[in-house]
Scaffold this motif. Structure first.
Motif, short mmCIF file in Angstrom:
data_model
loop_
_atom_site.label_atom_id
_atom_site.label_comp_id
_atom_site.label_asym_id
_atom_site.label_seq_id
_atom_site.Cartn_x
_atom_site.Cartn_y
_atom_site.Cartn_z
N LEU A 54 0.86 -1.18 0.00
CA LEU A 54 0.00 0.00 0.00
C LEU A 54 0.89 1.22 0.00
CD1 LEU A 54 -2.73 -0.90 2.63
CD2 LEU A 54 -2.82 -1.18 0.16
N ASP A 55 0.50 2.24 -0.73
CA ASP A 55 1.33 3.43 -0.89
C ASP A 55 0.61 4.68 -0.37
OD1 ASP A 55 3.70 4.65 -1.67
OD2 ASP A 55 2.94 5.15 -3.66
N ASP A 56 -0.03 4.55 0.81
CA ASP A 56 -0.78 5.67 1.38
C ASP A 56 -0.65 5.61 2.90
OD1 ASP A 56 -2.92 7.16 2.58
OD2 ASP A 56 -4.01 7.11 0.70
N ALA A 57 0.14 6.51 3.48
CA ALA A 57 0.41 6.50 4.92
C ALA A 57 -0.87 6.69 5.73
CB ALA A 57 1.42 7.58 5.27
N THR A 58 -1.80 7.50 5.25
CA THR A 58 -3.04 7.72 5.98
C THR A 58 -3.85 6.43 6.06
OG1 THR A 58 -3.09 10.01 5.25
CG2 THR A 58 -5.17 9.07 6.01
N LYS A 59 -3.95 5.72 4.95
CA LYS A 59 -4.71 4.46 4.93
C LYS A 59 -4.01 3.40 5.80
CE LYS A 59 -8.02 3.68 3.21
NZ LYS A 59 -9.39 3.70 3.73
N LEU A 60 -2.68 3.38 5.81
CA LEU A 60 -1.97 2.44 6.68
C LEU A 60 -2.27 2.72 8.15
CD1 LEU A 60 1.47 2.25 4.85
CD2 LEU A 60 -0.25 0.43 5.03
N ALA A 61 -2.37 3.98 8.53
CA ALA A 61 -2.72 4.34 9.90
C ALA A 61 -4.14 3.88 10.24
CB ALA A 61 -2.57 5.84 10.11
N GLU A 62 -5.06 4.00 9.29
CA GLU A 62 -6.44 3.53 9.51
C GLU A 62 -6.47 2.02 9.68
OE1 GLU A 62 -9.27 4.93 6.61
OE2 GLU A 62 -8.29 6.88 6.53
N VAL A 63 -5.70 1.30 8.87
CA VAL A 63 -5.62 -0.15 9.00
C VAL A 63 -5.12 -0.53 10.39
CG1 VAL A 63 -4.37 -2.20 8.21
CG2 VAL A 63 -5.39 -0.64 6.53
N ALA A 64 -4.09 0.15 10.88
CA ALA A 64 -3.54 -0.15 12.20
C ALA A 64 -4.57 0.07 13.31
CB ALA A 64 -2.30 0.71 12.46
N LYS A 65 -5.51 0.98 13.10
CA LYS A 65 -6.54 1.25 14.11
C LYS A 65 -7.72 0.29 14.03
CE LYS A 65 -5.68 6.22 14.37
NZ LYS A 65 -6.21 7.54 14.03
N THR A 66 -8.02 -0.24 12.85
CA THR A 66 -9.26 -0.99 12.67
C THR A 66 -9.09 -2.48 12.39
OG1 THR A 66 -9.32 -0.40 10.32
CG2 THR A 66 -10.48 1.06 11.84
N TRP A 67 -7.94 -2.93 11.93
CA TRP A 67 -7.73 -4.35 11.66
C TRP A 67 -7.17 -5.04 12.89
CZ3 TRP A 67 -5.59 -5.74 6.17
CH2 TRP A 67 -6.38 -5.14 5.20
N ASP A 68 -7.29 -6.38 12.94
CA ASP A 68 -6.73 -7.15 14.04
C ASP A 68 -5.22 -7.26 13.87
OD1 ASP A 68 -9.27 -7.62 15.10
OD2 ASP A 68 -9.54 -9.46 13.91
N HIS A 69 -4.49 -6.98 14.95
CA HIS A 69 -3.04 -7.06 14.94
C HIS A 69 -2.61 -8.53 15.04
CE1 HIS A 69 1.00 -6.96 16.87
NE2 HIS A 69 1.18 -6.09 15.88
N VAL A 70 -1.61 -8.91 14.26
CA VAL A 70 -1.04 -10.24 14.33
C VAL A 70 0.24 -10.16 15.15
CG1 VAL A 70 -0.09 -12.15 13.00
CG2 VAL A 70 -1.98 -10.80 12.06
N PRO A 71 0.26 -10.75 16.35
CA PRO A 71 1.47 -10.64 17.18
C PRO A 71 2.63 -11.42 16.56
CG PRO A 71 -0.22 -11.99 18.26
CD PRO A 71 -0.80 -11.48 16.99
N GLY A 72 3.79 -10.80 16.59
CA GLY A 72 4.98 -11.44 16.06
C GLY A 72 5.75 -12.16 17.16
N ASN A 73 6.74 -12.91 16.77
CA ASN A 73 7.61 -13.57 17.76
C ASN A 73 8.53 -12.56 18.38
OD1 ASN A 73 6.54 -16.09 17.15
ND2 ASN A 73 8.01 -16.46 15.53
N PRO A 74 8.78 -12.67 19.70
CA PRO A 74 9.69 -11.69 20.36
C PRO A 74 11.10 -11.78 19.88
CG PRO A 74 8.86 -13.36 21.94
CD PRO A 74 8.27 -13.65 20.61
#
Length: 74
Positions: A54-74
């Motif tokens: 994706l090439d839109d910082a605003t849309k990426l910020a919206e995704v981070a607020k509304t989509w489920d986060h996938v936890p990564g390995n520590p």
């Protein structure tokens, strides 16, 4: 890929195209409506590995607020 190196084969034969392939936008749903977002496509011409971003910082910020986060390995 965005650094010019293929993560799969390690070659530097990576090429990019603004607008991706085919449709120039990806439709991303962050609320009750879906808005087209510009993408950038990358392909390695050595092994054929392909990625789109994706090439839109605003849309990426919206995704981070509304989509489920996938936890990564520590």
């Amino acid at each position: 890929m965005r650094t010019g190196h293929c993560p799969k084969c390690g070659s530097v034969t990576v090429y990019r195209r603004a607008g991706g392939v085919g449709d120039a936008h990806l439709h991303v749903r962050t609320s009750w409506l879906s808005i087209p977002v510009p993408v950038v496509a990358y392909v390695c011409t050595t092994c054929g590995y392909f990625e789109q971003y994706l090439d839109d910082a605003t849309k990426l910020a919206e995704v981070a607020k509304t989509w489920d986060h996938v936890p990564g390995n520590p």
